[in-house]
Design a protein around this motif. Sequence first.
Motif, short mmCIF file in Angstrom:
data_model
loop_
_atom_site.label_atom_id
_atom_site.label_comp_id
_atom_site.label_asym_id
_atom_site.label_seq_id
_atom_site.Cartn_x
_atom_site.Cartn_y
_atom_site.Cartn_z
N ILE A 1 2.03 5.54 3.34
CA ILE A 1 1.68 5.11 1.99
C ILE A 1 2.53 3.89 1.61
O ILE A 1 3.75 3.88 1.82
CB ILE A 1 1.94 6.25 0.97
CG1 ILE A 1 1.10 7.49 1.33
CG2 ILE A 1 1.61 5.77 -0.45
CD1 ILE A 1 -0.39 7.27 1.26
N LYS A 2 1.85 2.88 1.07
CA LYS A 2 2.59 1.69 0.63
C LYS A 2 3.52 2.07 -0.53
O LYS A 2 3.21 2.96 -1.33
CB LYS A 2 1.61 0.61 0.16
CG LYS A 2 0.74 0.03 1.26
CD LYS A 2 -0.23 -1.01 0.69
CE LYS A 2 -1.11 -1.60 1.77
NZ LYS A 2 -2.09 -2.59 1.19
N ASN A 3 4.65 1.39 -0.61
CA ASN A 3 5.58 1.68 -1.71
C ASN A 3 5.55 0.64 -2.80
O ASN A 3 6.37 0.66 -3.71
CB ASN A 3 7.01 1.84 -1.18
CG ASN A 3 7.50 0.59 -0.46
OD1 ASN A 3 6.87 -0.47 -0.56
ND2 ASN A 3 8.61 0.72 0.27
N ASP A 4 4.57 -0.29 -2.71
CA ASP A 4 4.52 -1.36 -3.71
C ASP A 4 3.18 -1.40 -4.45
O ASP A 4 2.82 -2.42 -5.03
CB ASP A 4 4.78 -2.71 -3.05
CG ASP A 4 3.81 -3.02 -1.93
OD1 ASP A 4 3.02 -2.11 -1.55
OD2 ASP A 4 3.82 -4.16 -1.44
N VAL A 5 2.43 -0.28 -4.42
CA VAL A 5 1.16 -0.23 -5.15
C VAL A 5 1.09 1.06 -5.96
O VAL A 5 1.73 2.06 -5.61
CB VAL A 5 -0.06 -0.29 -4.19
CG1 VAL A 5 -0.08 -1.59 -3.43
CG2 VAL A 5 -0.06 0.91 -3.25
#
Length: 620
Positions: A526-530
């Motif tokens: 999972i992206k940590n910037d969205v």
Amino acid sequence: MKKILLSLAFVSVFSSWSSVAIAQQSVEKQQEVGITIDLNNVKDDKVMVTVNAPGITSDEIVYHIPKIVPGTYSIDDYGKFIDDLKAYDAKGNALEVSKLDTDSWTIKKAQKLNKITYLVNDTYDIEGGGGFGSGVFSPAGTNILAGKNFMLNNHGFVGYFENKKDIAYHVTVLHPANLFGATSLVDTDSSDVSDKFNVSRYNELVDNPIMYSKPDYTTFNVDGMEILFSVYSPNGTHNAKELSPDLEKCMRAQKKFLGAINSNKRYTVLLYLSDMETKDAKGFGALEHNSSTSVVFPEMMSTAALGKELIDVVSHEFFHIVTPLGVHSNEIHYFDFNTPKMSKHLWMYEGVTEYFANLFQVNQGLITEDAFYKRMVSKINNAKRLNDTMPFTTMSENVLVEPYKEQYLNVYEKGALIGMCIDIIIREKSNGQKGILDLMRQLTAVYGPKKPFNDNELFAKITELTYPEVGTFLTTYVSGTTPIPYDEYFAKMGVSKAKIKKATNPFMNNKSVAITVDVATKELKIKNDVSLSPFLSGMGLKGNDVIVDINGKPFTIDTMSEGMTTAQNWKEGETVTMKIKRDGKEITLTGKAIFSYEETEGYRQVDATKEALKNSWLKG
């Protein structure tokens, strides 16, 4: 004395007649072609073909390899794949052979001709880009991969003698014992190293491809029709067993949709999966035959994606049993492989077929009404990008030459929409009791596979069988130059343009995918910037969480596309289980499928008074 002399004279004449009759019978008995294709001794990626000639009485004879084959609508010149063609008499003496053109050879002293031999190159490893207009379309092509796979689209291996296409062919294929020949033809040889096939004429041989590979197939029966599904996957990525459920679901739905219009007892689907990392097939799609379909797709596709494509593509090819295989013109029935004449009615052969391939899916509950409308709208948009004022019949009749050739793909776009509009007209005029499938049943009863129609008479016959409004539509929009006002036809069914809600993929938020690939580990995290979608946040996922599996199925780079597609088809509120890794520890999360929705332009039912009519169209 005179009586005796007369008797002797009669005996002499009778003897002469008998000699002629015996000679004639000898020629007639030889009116068959014997073919041997040797798949055991492949040299320089070429296969040897031996042709035992029929009885020939002329001084010379021309042997043709097809320039074009039915269903491709392109000049492919299969003769350019033939090398070292030689002719021999019964004693093994060489006869003079001269090349007439790319696809034809003239043989001198043809009365003495016993056999010809030649080598065949395959098309798959030299396609360069494949597809229409760029080499041979792969499903109509050939493959020679010694000991592993041979795709025998027979027009690439076997030709015909001038004016002798309608005599019997007896074909022997010599092959390694570990390779299975999948085909709708009947093998009359019990040997495991040779197959023998008998057909009544050349067209029947061309109509039945054979794929040799290590056995990987399934069989199932659908309402009395035996289906053989054979798969060649060079790296073992896919197999017939895992793909068969989608195909079986599709074909059961098609048979139910068609009803009694189809009476095939055997049908074969040959799926060749191309290894994109080597010289291999590049033109993806399928080619129809009376009792089979040859399909080529890239092996790298996911199982889910392949299953979807099989439903869309194979269904189109299978519906060709209705037209042109069941209903067709003289140009199709007496197809000229080397001096082709094309029919005006590609709108029916390809267009109505493509329409059925979409209609049956909503009819049988495989897709929703919204999905069906979306497909038709996509075809409207695609058709508008092409020449929307070019008469369809003119394009069809001249499809092998420019500027008509470049418009060919419109048969799948505007052609399908023509079928839809005719269906709507018939539905409206019959108060929902009939549609275009009923029209095709009527045309099949009037003509059928063995009785072709004259190109210029079809519109009048369709009008006679339906309504004057159908005839007006055909002359205005199919043979005429006027663009079709599609909204008017949708409105007849109470359907109109409207804003509709569309569910977004649960792994996306604001059109951004929330998953990325960890470059070091190749894992999906999972992206940590969205910002996360309601589904992902509801599951309790956080940035940098690695997804291991979803509902027990691995979630990796190779399966990501399949997993995303599966998620799109979840039902709202369905229970979902995920195994993840967080800070090096495995955790199991459980939650509910939650979707976000966005408004988009589409079509939907807006006139409730016409709901029954619309239902007869899509569900009748």
